[in-house]
Design a protein around this motif. Structure first.
Motif, PDB file in Angstrom:
ATOM      1  N   TYR A 110      -0.839  17.828  -3.966  1.00  0.00           N
ATOM      2  CA  TYR A 110      -1.007  17.420  -2.576  1.00  0.00           C
ATOM      3  C   TYR A 110      -1.763  16.105  -2.423  1.00  0.00           C
ATOM      4  N   ILE A 111      -1.156  15.171  -1.709  1.00  0.00           N
ATOM      5  CA  ILE A 111      -1.822  13.924  -1.353  1.00  0.00           C
ATOM      6  C   ILE A 111      -2.641  14.186  -0.097  1.00  0.00           C
ATOM      7  N   ASP A 112      -3.956  14.216  -0.252  1.00  0.00           N
ATOM      8  CA  ASP A 112      -4.867  14.503   0.850  1.00  0.00           C
ATOM      9  C   ASP A 112      -5.110  13.255   1.697  1.00  0.00           C
ATOM     10  N   CYS A 113      -5.382  12.140   1.044  1.00  0.00           N
ATOM     11  CA  CYS A 113      -5.652  10.886   1.754  1.00  0.00           C
ATOM     12  C   CYS A 113      -5.073   9.715   0.972  1.00  0.00           C
ATOM     13  N   LEU A 114      -4.565   8.747   1.696  1.00  0.00           N
ATOM     14  CA  LEU A 114      -4.116   7.478   1.144  1.00  0.00           C
ATOM     15  C   LEU A 114      -4.554   6.407   2.123  1.00  0.00           C
ATOM     16  N   ALA A 115      -5.241   5.389   1.618  1.00  0.00           N
ATOM     17  CA  ALA A 115      -5.681   4.312   2.508  1.00  0.00           C
ATOM     18  C   ALA A 115      -5.755   3.001   1.744  1.00  0.00           C
ATOM     19  N   VAL A 116      -5.426   1.934   2.451  1.00  0.00           N
ATOM     20  CA  VAL A 116      -5.560   0.564   1.954  1.00  0.00           C
ATOM     21  C   VAL A 116      -6.296  -0.213   3.040  1.00  0.00           C
ATOM     22  N   PHE A 117      -7.350  -0.922   2.640  1.00  0.00           N
ATOM     23  CA  PHE A 117      -8.081  -1.724   3.623  1.00  0.00           C
ATOM     24  C   PHE A 117      -7.119  -2.701   4.305  1.00  0.00           C
ATOM     25  N   PRO A 118      -7.303  -2.945   5.617  1.00  0.00           N
ATOM     26  CA  PRO A 118      -6.362  -3.779   6.381  1.00  0.00           C
ATOM     27  C   PRO A 118      -6.074  -5.142   5.750  1.00  0.00           C
ATOM     28  N   GLN A 119      -7.080  -5.784   5.189  1.00  0.00           N
ATOM     29  CA  GLN A 119      -6.858  -7.125   4.633  1.00  0.00           C
ATOM     30  C   GLN A 119      -5.969  -7.124   3.394  1.00  0.00           C
ATOM     31  N   GLN A 121      -3.297  -4.786   3.150  1.00  0.00           N
ATOM     32  CA  GLN A 121      -2.052  -4.102   3.493  1.00  0.00           C
ATOM     33  C   GLN A 121      -0.867  -5.058   3.431  1.00  0.00           C
ATOM     34  N   GLY A 122       0.311  -4.491   3.192  1.00  0.00           N
ATOM     35  CA  GLY A 122       1.532  -5.286   3.129  1.00  0.00           C
ATOM     36  C   GLY A 122       1.782  -5.917   1.775  1.00  0.00           C
ATOM     37  N   LYS A 123       1.017  -5.517   0.771  1.00  0.00           N
ATOM     38  CA  LYS A 123       1.149  -6.102  -0.577  1.00  0.00           C
ATOM     39  C   LYS A 123       1.665  -5.097  -1.595  1.00  0.00           C
ATOM     40  N   GLY A 124       2.127  -3.941  -1.138  1.00  0.00           N
ATOM     41  CA  GLY A 124       2.683  -2.940  -2.044  1.00  0.00           C
ATOM     42  C   GLY A 124       1.645  -2.058  -2.717  1.00  0.00           C
ATOM     43  N   ILE A 125       0.410  -2.112  -2.260  1.00  0.00           N
ATOM     44  CA  ILE A 125      -0.665  -1.333  -2.888  1.00  0.00           C
ATOM     45  C   ILE A 125      -0.450   0.162  -2.688  1.00  0.00           C
ATOM     46  N   ALA A 126      -0.107   0.574  -1.483  1.00  0.00           N
ATOM     47  CA  ALA A 126       0.126   2.001  -1.223  1.00  0.00           C
ATOM     48  C   ALA A 126       1.259   2.523  -2.107  1.00  0.00           C
ATOM     49  N   LYS A 127       2.344   1.760  -2.214  1.00  0.00           N
ATOM     50  CA  LYS A 127       3.458   2.184  -3.070  1.00  0.00           C
ATOM     51  C   LYS A 127       3.010   2.294  -4.525  1.00  0.00           C
ATOM     52  N   SER A 128       2.219   1.358  -4.985  1.00  0.00           N
ATOM     53  CA  SER A 128       1.728   1.411  -6.367  1.00  0.00           C
ATOM     54  C   SER A 128       0.867   2.640  -6.598  1.00  0.00           C
ATOM     55  N   LEU A 129       0.011   2.966  -5.647  1.00  0.00           N
ATOM     56  CA  LEU A 129      -0.833   4.150  -5.767  1.00  0.00           C
ATOM     57  C   LEU A 129       0.003   5.429  -5.791  1.00  0.00           C
ATOM     58  N   ILE A 130       0.999   5.494  -4.936  1.00  0.00           N
ATOM     59  CA  ILE A 130       1.856   6.676  -4.885  1.00  0.00           C
ATOM     60  C   ILE A 130       2.630   6.832  -6.194  1.00  0.00           C
ATOM     61  N   LYS A 131       3.162   5.741  -6.707  1.00  0.00           N
ATOM     62  CA  LYS A 131       3.901   5.806  -7.977  1.00  0.00           C
ATOM     63  C   LYS A 131       2.983   6.226  -9.120  1.00  0.00           C
ATOM     64  N   ALA A 132       1.758   5.736  -9.135  1.00  0.00           N
ATOM     65  CA  ALA A 132       0.792   6.157 -10.160  1.00  0.00           C
ATOM     66  C   ALA A 132       0.485   7.644 -10.001  1.00  0.00           C
ATOM     67  N   LEU A 133       0.454   8.103  -8.780  1.00  0.00           N
ATOM     68  CA  LEU A 133       0.203   9.522  -8.536  1.00  0.00           C
ATOM     69  C   LEU A 133       1.370  10.383  -9.020  1.00  0.00           C
ATOM     70  N   PHE A 134       2.595   9.897  -8.870  1.00  0.00           N
ATOM     71  CA  PHE A 134       3.739  10.629  -9.413  1.00  0.00           C
ATOM     72  C   PHE A 134       3.555  10.843 -10.913  1.00  0.00           C
ATOM     73  N   GLU A 135       3.124   9.808 -11.605  1.00  0.00           N
ATOM     74  CA  GLU A 135       2.900   9.902 -13.052  1.00  0.00           C
ATOM     75  C   GLU A 135       1.805  10.927 -13.354  1.00  0.00           C
ATOM     76  N   ARG A 136       0.734  10.883 -12.580  1.00  0.00           N
ATOM     77  CA  ARG A 136      -0.366  11.832 -12.777  1.00  0.00           C
ATOM     78  C   ARG A 136       0.118  13.268 -12.543  1.00  0.00           C
TER      79      ARG A 136
END
Length: 185
Positions: A110-119, A121-136
């Motif tokens: 379960y993904i409880d929280c996902l956040a990227v600081f506003p400055q 955002q829009g750089k693919g950070i959330a997607k990278s975190l989610i993909k790393a989580l898939f691996e985990r």
């Protein structure tokens, strides 16, 4: 770079949890409208082991030494075990009286929280975190990743659906209504 969080990351993790939850929900847990009270609460638990907001369950995205975002995820079958220390503390120390609905359960990482600081955002950070989580999740033997998205948060829902998540139902959580999404990994 994505890395495992450590206890000393707790203050920045607390800021990101507040960003992910939003001040109204965080204030409910803290039983106090002052955001500094909620931030201190989440910093306390981010630095500890054995709870849903623990550094143990958090991956951070760093760029140039700055933490840009984070993702918190854990075995949904351990929700009660991980939630208990937090709820016991908020009830005994902050007079929290709510009873959160079970937002996940067995068979789901379960993904409880996902956040990227506003400055950042829009750089693919959330997607990278989610993909790393898939691996985990896969490395821990999980086959399904799930999460809740607030109804009305179309940007987040579209992000998740673009990564293969599908809506499997709806879930209430402390007065809000959310889509429950899942993805096989």
């Amino acid at each position: 770079m994505i890395r495992q969080a450590i206890p000393t990351d707790a203050p920045i993790i607390a800021q990101l949890i507040m960003l992910a939850m939003g001040e109204p929900l965080a204030a409910k847990f803290a039983n106090n409208p002052d955001p500094t009270v909620a931030e201190a609460l989440f910093a306390r638990f981010a630095a500890l082991k054995g709870n849903q907001y623990s550094y143990e369950n958090i991956l951070l995205y760093e760029d140039g030494g700055a933490v840009c975002g984070m993702i918190i995820a854990y075995d949904g079958g351990k929700l009660d075990e991980l939630r208990s220390p937090f709820l016991n503390y908020t009830r005994s120390q902050l007079d929290f009286t709510g009873t959160p609905e079970d937002e996940t359960g067995p068979g789901e990482f379960y993904i409880d929280c996902l956040a990227v600081f506003p400055q950042y955002q829009g750089k693919g950070i959330a997607k990278s975190l989610i993909k790393a989580l898939f691996e985990r999740a896969t490395s821990l033997g999980h086959r399904t990743v799930g999460l809740l998205v607030s109804k009305g948060n179309e940007k987040a829902r579209m992000l998740y659906e673009g990564l293969g998540f599908e809506i499997v139902g709806e879930q209430g959580l402390l007065g809000g209504v959310h889509y429950h999404l899942q993805r096989k990994v």
